[in-house]
Write a protein that holds these residues in place. Structure first.
Motif, PDB file in Angstrom:
ATOM      1  N   TRP A  62      31.550 -51.678  -3.926  1.00  0.00           N
ATOM      2  CA  TRP A  62      31.078 -52.616  -3.097  1.00  0.00           C
ATOM      3  C   TRP A  62      30.934 -51.872  -1.684  1.00  0.00           C
ATOM      4  O   TRP A  62      31.394 -50.962  -1.441  1.00  0.00           O
ATOM      5  N   GLN A  79      33.409 -57.661   2.864  1.00  0.00           N
ATOM      6  CA  GLN A  79      32.562 -56.994   1.966  1.00  0.00           C
ATOM      7  C   GLN A  79      31.150 -57.611   2.353  1.00  0.00           C
ATOM      8  O   GLN A  79      30.937 -58.681   2.271  1.00  0.00           O
ATOM      9  N   SER A  82      29.062 -57.533  -2.507  1.00  0.00           N
ATOM     10  CA  SER A  82      30.155 -57.387  -3.553  1.00  0.00           C
ATOM     11  C   SER A  82      29.550 -57.360  -4.806  1.00  0.00           C
ATOM     12  O   SER A  82      28.227 -57.495  -4.928  1.00  0.00           O
TER      13      SER A  82
END
Length: 314
Positions: A62, A79, A82
């Motif tokens: 990620w 993130q 992801s």
């Protein structure tokens, strides 16, 4: 969003703990779940990184943005890209000074599963809990022995120059499933590549005394450039082993480099190398063993690439 916290108390100064968390280049060595971290960009206190890590029985990758605040000893993360079943993930490392000179570390996570799927959510919860506990335990051990880390950690490399093509050298290193037929010290290789460029390999190697040694590693491959890897099951003498194969065109051919970084487990030295053995002895033992196998691989990669170049010139 689902919110969770994990906490650990560390017998080390808050600044020591913060610096371990801020330096992502050493995360693969310092934290068991982390395989590799790529620095994508940095602007002041903000940075973007790409992380590959073991999550359960899978390897996930990620892209995250981190905000570093050394003044308040806090690092937040989110993130940006992801991997399912994670739809969104964010959190923070919160470092608090304790009256006795130690540190409390709180690791916060907020996350959501794709389409709020219950099975996906359960998987994220389990992996987040497992990896958070592992990372905090690693952090505690590292911070409390920070003064010893330079002695316990060792990085070294070997290089050969090949009269051949970058692509041929890289191909030899990338196609590790063929190593049992190409390398004398590799007896068995099980390799899977469920995602392009991310390989999980279990390998049996024959040591110089004829014994069989099994290792399991995760490799992240960057075509015609490098292959980075982490040994996810390490020998008792080490707490971590990471490495890199680099291939680069140079004057006169192609430079191929094998680099290793190992962290010695000091409490295991006497039991493996003898009561009189020291950490320095363990460093040298690891260097000789790993460098020996690497040089064999480098020489066979050289022969393979030079043979292909010679055939192409006919």
């Amino acid at each position: 969003m689902n919110d969770v916290q994990h906490t650990v108390t560390v017998a080390a100064a808050p600044r020591t703990v913060y610096e371990l968390l801020a330096d992502t280049a050493l995360w693969p060595v310092n934290f068991h779940p982390t395989v590799h971290v790529e620095q994508l960009g940095q602007d002041g206190s903000s940075e973007r990184i790409r992380i590959w890590a073991v999550a359960g029985d899978k390897v996930k990758a990620w892209t995250s943005r981190r905000e570093l605040d050394p003044g308040s000893l806090r690092i937040t993360f989110r993130q940006e890209v992801s991997q399912p079943p994670v739809a969104a993930m964010s959190g923070a490392w919160v470092i608090k000074a304790l009256p006795d000179g130690g540190t409390e570390v709180v690791l916060e996570h907020s996350y959501r599963a794709v389409e709020d799927d219950p099975e996906g959510l359960a998987w994220i919860t389990e992996v987040t809990d497992r990896n958070s506990r592992s990372e905090l335990a690693n952090l505690k051990a590292l911070a409390e022995r920070a003064a010893d880390q330079d002695e316990l950690r060792l990085t070294f490399e070997d290089t050969v120059v090949v009269d051949g093509e970058v692509s041929d050298v890289y191909d030899f290193l990338y196609r590790a499933q063929e190593w049992p037929d190409r390398l004398p010290h590799v007896a068995r290789m099980d390799l899977t590549e469920d995602e392009q460029g991310v390989q999980v390999m279990e390998m049996d190697t024959i040591t110089t005394d004829g014994a069989m040694h099994t290792t399991k590693s995760v490799r992240v491959c960057f075509t015609d450039e490098r292959i980075v890897y982490k040994q996810v099951v390490v020998p008792m003498l080490m707490t971590a082993h990471t490495g890199e194969w680099r291939v680069a065109a140079v004057r006169g051919g192609v430079a191929v480099t094998s680099q290793h970084t190992v962290a010695i487990r000091p409490e295991a030295v006497a039991g493996i190398l003898g009561e009189a053995a020291t950490v320095a002895d363990a460093r040298e033992f690891a260097r000789i063993a790993l460098s020996g196998n690497s040089r064999i691989t480098l020489e066979h990669a050289k022969a393979y690439a030079e043979d292909r170049s010679a055939r192409a010139r006919l």
